[in-house]
Write a protein that holds these residues in place. Structure first.
Motif, PDB file in Angstrom:
ATOM      1  N   ILE A 115       0.831  -1.199   0.000  1.00  0.00           N
ATOM      2  CA  ILE A 115       0.000   0.000   0.000  1.00  0.00           C
ATOM      3  C   ILE A 115       0.873   1.259   0.000  1.00  0.00           C
ATOM      4  O   ILE A 115       1.809   1.382   0.779  1.00  0.00           O
ATOM      5  CB  ILE A 115      -0.935   0.010   1.226  1.00  0.00           C
ATOM      6  N   VAL A 116       0.559   2.172  -0.893  1.00  0.00           N
ATOM      7  CA  VAL A 116       1.245   3.462  -0.958  1.00  0.00           C
ATOM      8  C   VAL A 116       0.201   4.572  -0.833  1.00  0.00           C
ATOM      9  O   VAL A 116      -0.589   4.792  -1.761  1.00  0.00           O
ATOM     10  CB  VAL A 116       2.030   3.620  -2.276  1.00  0.00           C
ATOM     11  N   ASP A 117       0.183   5.238   0.316  1.00  0.00           N
ATOM     12  CA  ASP A 117      -0.715   6.378   0.485  1.00  0.00           C
ATOM     13  C   ASP A 117       0.022   7.663   0.114  1.00  0.00           C
ATOM     14  O   ASP A 117       1.181   7.632  -0.310  1.00  0.00           O
ATOM     15  CB  ASP A 117      -1.251   6.440   1.926  1.00  0.00           C
ATOM     16  N   ASN A 118      -0.632   8.798   0.255  1.00  0.00           N
ATOM     17  CA  ASN A 118      -0.019  10.074  -0.147  1.00  0.00           C
ATOM     18  C   ASN A 118       1.252  10.373   0.631  1.00  0.00           C
ATOM     19  O   ASN A 118       2.230  10.872   0.074  1.00  0.00           O
ATOM     20  CB  ASN A 118      -1.026  11.213   0.035  1.00  0.00           C
ATOM     21  N   LYS A 119       1.240  10.057   1.925  1.00  0.00           N
ATOM     22  CA  LYS A 119       2.411  10.308   2.759  1.00  0.00           C
ATOM     23  C   LYS A 119       3.582   9.440   2.324  1.00  0.00           C
ATOM     24  O   LYS A 119       4.724   9.917   2.206  1.00  0.00           O
ATOM     25  CB  LYS A 119       2.071  10.036   4.226  1.00  0.00           C
ATOM     26  N   THR A 120       3.300   8.157   2.057  1.00  0.00           N
ATOM     27  CA  THR A 120       4.347   7.234   1.614  1.00  0.00           C
ATOM     28  C   THR A 120       4.878   7.633   0.245  1.00  0.00           C
ATOM     29  O   THR A 120       6.079   7.579  -0.009  1.00  0.00           O
ATOM     30  CB  THR A 120       3.816   5.791   1.559  1.00  0.00           C
ATOM     31  N   ARG A 121       3.970   8.045  -0.622  1.00  0.00           N
ATOM     32  CA  ARG A 121       4.370   8.465  -1.974  1.00  0.00           C
ATOM     33  C   ARG A 121       5.320   9.664  -1.912  1.00  0.00           C
ATOM     34  O   ARG A 121       6.336   9.699  -2.612  1.00  0.00           O
ATOM     35  CB  ARG A 121       3.126   8.814  -2.795  1.00  0.00           C
ATOM     36  N   THR A 122       5.014  10.622  -1.064  1.00  0.00           N
ATOM     37  CA  THR A 122       5.868  11.799  -0.900  1.00  0.00           C
ATOM     38  C   THR A 122       7.250  11.396  -0.387  1.00  0.00           C
ATOM     39  O   THR A 122       8.273  11.906  -0.845  1.00  0.00           O
ATOM     40  CB  THR A 122       5.224  12.798   0.081  1.00  0.00           C
ATOM     41  N   ARG A 123       7.269  10.445   0.555  1.00  0.00           N
ATOM     42  CA  ARG A 123       8.542   9.982   1.104  1.00  0.00           C
ATOM     43  C   ARG A 123       9.352   9.248   0.045  1.00  0.00           C
ATOM     44  O   ARG A 123      10.572   9.423  -0.044  1.00  0.00           O
ATOM     45  CB  ARG A 123       8.300   9.053   2.306  1.00  0.00           C
ATOM     46  N   LEU A 124       8.693   8.414  -0.771  1.00  0.00           N
ATOM     47  CA  LEU A 124       9.391   7.671  -1.822  1.00  0.00           C
ATOM     48  C   LEU A 124      10.047   8.605  -2.831  1.00  0.00           C
ATOM     49  O   LEU A 124      11.187   8.392  -3.244  1.00  0.00           O
ATOM     50  CB  LEU A 124       8.412   6.732  -2.539  1.00  0.00           C
ATOM     51  N   VAL A 125       9.328   9.626  -3.241  1.00  0.00           N
ATOM     52  CA  VAL A 125       9.859  10.584  -4.211  1.00  0.00           C
ATOM     53  C   VAL A 125      11.023  11.361  -3.603  1.00  0.00           C
ATOM     54  O   VAL A 125      12.066  11.553  -4.241  1.00  0.00           O
ATOM     55  CB  VAL A 125       8.758  11.552  -4.690  1.00  0.00           C
ATOM     56  N   SER A 126      10.860  11.799  -2.359  1.00  0.00           N
ATOM     57  CA  SER A 126      11.911  12.552  -1.676  1.00  0.00           C
ATOM     58  C   SER A 126      13.174  11.718  -1.504  1.00  0.00           C
ATOM     59  O   SER A 126      14.287  12.185  -1.766  1.00  0.00           O
ATOM     60  CB  SER A 126      11.407  13.019  -0.306  1.00  0.00           C
ATOM     61  N   GLN A 127      13.002  10.454  -1.090  1.00  0.00           N
ATOM     62  CA  GLN A 127      14.141   9.566  -0.909  1.00  0.00           C
ATOM     63  C   GLN A 127      14.809   9.244  -2.246  1.00  0.00           C
ATOM     64  O   GLN A 127      16.031   9.136  -2.329  1.00  0.00           O
ATOM     65  CB  GLN A 127      13.693   8.277  -0.213  1.00  0.00           C
ATOM     66  N   SER A 128      14.015   9.107  -3.290  1.00  0.00           N
ATOM     67  CA  SER A 128      14.562   8.849  -4.631  1.00  0.00           C
ATOM     68  C   SER A 128      15.497   9.969  -5.067  1.00  0.00           C
ATOM     69  O   SER A 128      16.570   9.734  -5.630  1.00  0.00           O
ATOM     70  CB  SER A 128      13.424   8.704  -5.649  1.00  0.00           C
ATOM     71  N   LYS A 129      15.110  11.205  -4.795  1.00  0.00           N
ATOM     72  CA  LYS A 129      15.937  12.352  -5.159  1.00  0.00           C
ATOM     73  C   LYS A 129      17.254  12.343  -4.395  1.00  0.00           C
ATOM     74  O   LYS A 129      18.308  12.660  -4.957  1.00  0.00           O
ATOM     75  CB  LYS A 129      15.167  13.643  -4.890  1.00  0.00           C
ATOM     76  N   LEU A 130      17.196  11.973  -3.112  1.00  0.00           N
ATOM     77  CA  LEU A 130      18.420  11.898  -2.305  1.00  0.00           C
ATOM     78  C   LEU A 130      19.376  10.839  -2.848  1.00  0.00           C
ATOM     79  O   LEU A 130      20.584  11.055  -2.939  1.00  0.00           O
ATOM     80  CB  LEU A 130      18.064  11.578  -0.852  1.00  0.00           C
ATOM     81  N   ILE A 131      18.827   9.674  -3.202  1.00  0.00           N
ATOM     82  CA  ILE A 131      19.636   8.580  -3.742  1.00  0.00           C
ATOM     83  C   ILE A 131      20.298   9.010  -5.052  1.00  0.00           C
ATOM     84  O   ILE A 131      21.499   8.817  -5.257  1.00  0.00           O
ATOM     85  CB  ILE A 131      18.772   7.326  -3.984  1.00  0.00           C
ATOM     86  N   LEU A 132      19.527   9.610  -5.935  1.00  0.00           N
ATOM     87  CA  LEU A 132      20.039  10.008  -7.247  1.00  0.00           C
ATOM     88  C   LEU A 132      21.078  11.119  -7.132  1.00  0.00           C
ATOM     89  O   LEU A 132      22.066  11.128  -7.874  1.00  0.00           O
ATOM     90  CB  LEU A 132      18.881  10.441  -8.144  1.00  0.00           C
ATOM     91  N   ASN A 133      20.884  12.032  -6.209  1.00  0.00           N
ATOM     92  CA  ASN A 133      21.883  13.085  -5.983  1.00  0.00           C
ATOM     93  C   ASN A 133      23.194  12.483  -5.498  1.00  0.00           C
ATOM     94  O   ASN A 133      24.282  12.903  -5.914  1.00  0.00           O
ATOM     95  CB  ASN A 133      21.367  14.099  -4.963  1.00  0.00           C
ATOM     96  N   TYR A 134      23.086  11.493  -4.622  1.00  0.00           N
ATOM     97  CA  TYR A 134      24.287  10.816  -4.124  1.00  0.00           C
ATOM     98  C   TYR A 134      25.017  10.113  -5.266  1.00  0.00           C
ATOM     99  O   TYR A 134      26.240  10.212  -5.395  1.00  0.00           O
ATOM    100  CB  TYR A 134      23.911   9.805  -3.050  1.00  0.00           C
ATOM    101  N   ILE A 135      24.279   9.391  -6.093  1.00  0.00           N
ATOM    102  CA  ILE A 135      24.890   8.655  -7.206  1.00  0.00           C
ATOM    103  C   ILE A 135      25.589   9.616  -8.170  1.00  0.00           C
ATOM    104  O   ILE A 135      26.728   9.394  -8.577  1.00  0.00           O
ATOM    105  CB  ILE A 135      23.830   7.813  -7.945  1.00  0.00           C
ATOM    106  N   LYS A 136      24.912  10.703  -8.522  1.00  0.00           N
ATOM    107  CA  LYS A 136      25.479  11.658  -9.480  1.00  0.00           C
ATOM    108  C   LYS A 136      26.763  12.307  -8.949  1.00  0.00           C
ATOM    109  O   LYS A 136      27.678  12.597  -9.713  1.00  0.00           O
ATOM    110  CB  LYS A 136      24.439  12.727  -9.814  1.00  0.00           C
ATOM    111  N   LYS A 137      26.820  12.542  -7.651  1.00  0.00           N
ATOM    112  CA  LYS A 137      27.997  13.168  -7.056  1.00  0.00           C
ATOM    113  C   LYS A 137      29.190  12.221  -6.979  1.00  0.00           C
ATOM    114  O   LYS A 137      30.330  12.656  -6.872  1.00  0.00           O
ATOM    115  CB  LYS A 137      27.667  13.678  -5.655  1.00  0.00           C
TER     116      LYS A 137
END
Length: 227
Positions: A50-72
């Protein structure tokens, strides 16, 4: 259980029962492991979460952190493979950073959502079947986000995964952590003790055993964001 599946240590201690499942702890490689496991076919048929609005926001936010780390930390950011791509939120964000992205997702429920709603490129395939036909392919980055804890033979799985990684590439692994303060606090009530889905709860020591750092040259960095 007769021996540890990670380091083959024969001295395992019963950690506790969750529902009617038994978890054993290997003190040698610091790995918590389930006495039995479910088939990959279970994931293919009906696995979902189950992915509710709160979980969805967290997933997107965490995805950005992961991708920023990889790019750096990578010189080349052209291709990315996301194994166990789920609903596709991470892949959607990855499309903004990588020219070529590909997801692997055995669950039809999750795959249909990622392709129909988020319009990402993903295949309905287990990693094993993908590897048989694509063992010569190379990716600049490979991500395993809450995947390794589900795998029956994680050591063999990681060996094959790394063979698809370009020299200088990044393998990003996110998983419940036996070293975390959350585990030390909750112990037998640990949030991520969810059998039969979670076969392993690993530690940094587990990872070093599985990657065989004595023979292979990998730089391992770890961090935690749980409380």
């Amino acid at each position: 259980m007769n021996n540890c599946r990670i380091c083959f240590n024969k001295e395992l201690n019963l950690f506790g029962n969750v529902k009617h499942f038994k978890y054993y702890l290997c003190n040698n490689c610091n790995t918590l492991q389930l006495s039995n496991h479910i088939s990959i076919k279970t994931y293919e048929k009906n696995y979902k979460y189950i992915v509710d609005n709160k979980t969805r926001t967290r997933l997107v936010s965490q995805s950005k952190l992961i991708l920023n780390y990889i790019k750096k930390n990578i010189n080349n950011s052209k291709s990315l493979l996301d194994i166990g791509s789920g609903y596709g939120y991470f892949l959607k964000e990855a499309n903004k950073s990588f020219l070529k992205t590909l997801g692997l997702e055995p669950s039809l429920n999750l795959l249909n959502y990622s392709k129909r709603i988020l319009k990402v490129k993903a295949l309905k395939q287990s990693f094993g079947s993908f590897y048989k036909k694509n063992s010569n392919r190379k990716f600049d980055a490979i991500t395993l986000i809450h995947v390794i804890e589900h795998i029956k033979k994680p050591k063999d799985f990681l060996k094959k995964t790394l063979s698809l990684l370009r020299i200088g590439g990044i393998l990003y692994i996110e998983t419940p952590n036996l070293d975390s303060l959350l585990f030390k606090s909750e112990q037998k009530k640990y949030t991520f003790l969810t059998p039969p889905e979670h076969v392993y709860i690993i530690s940094e020591k587990s990872i070093r055993y599985m990657l065989n750092t004595k023979k292979n040259k990998f730089e391992i960095k770890s961090y935690t964001y749980s409380y």
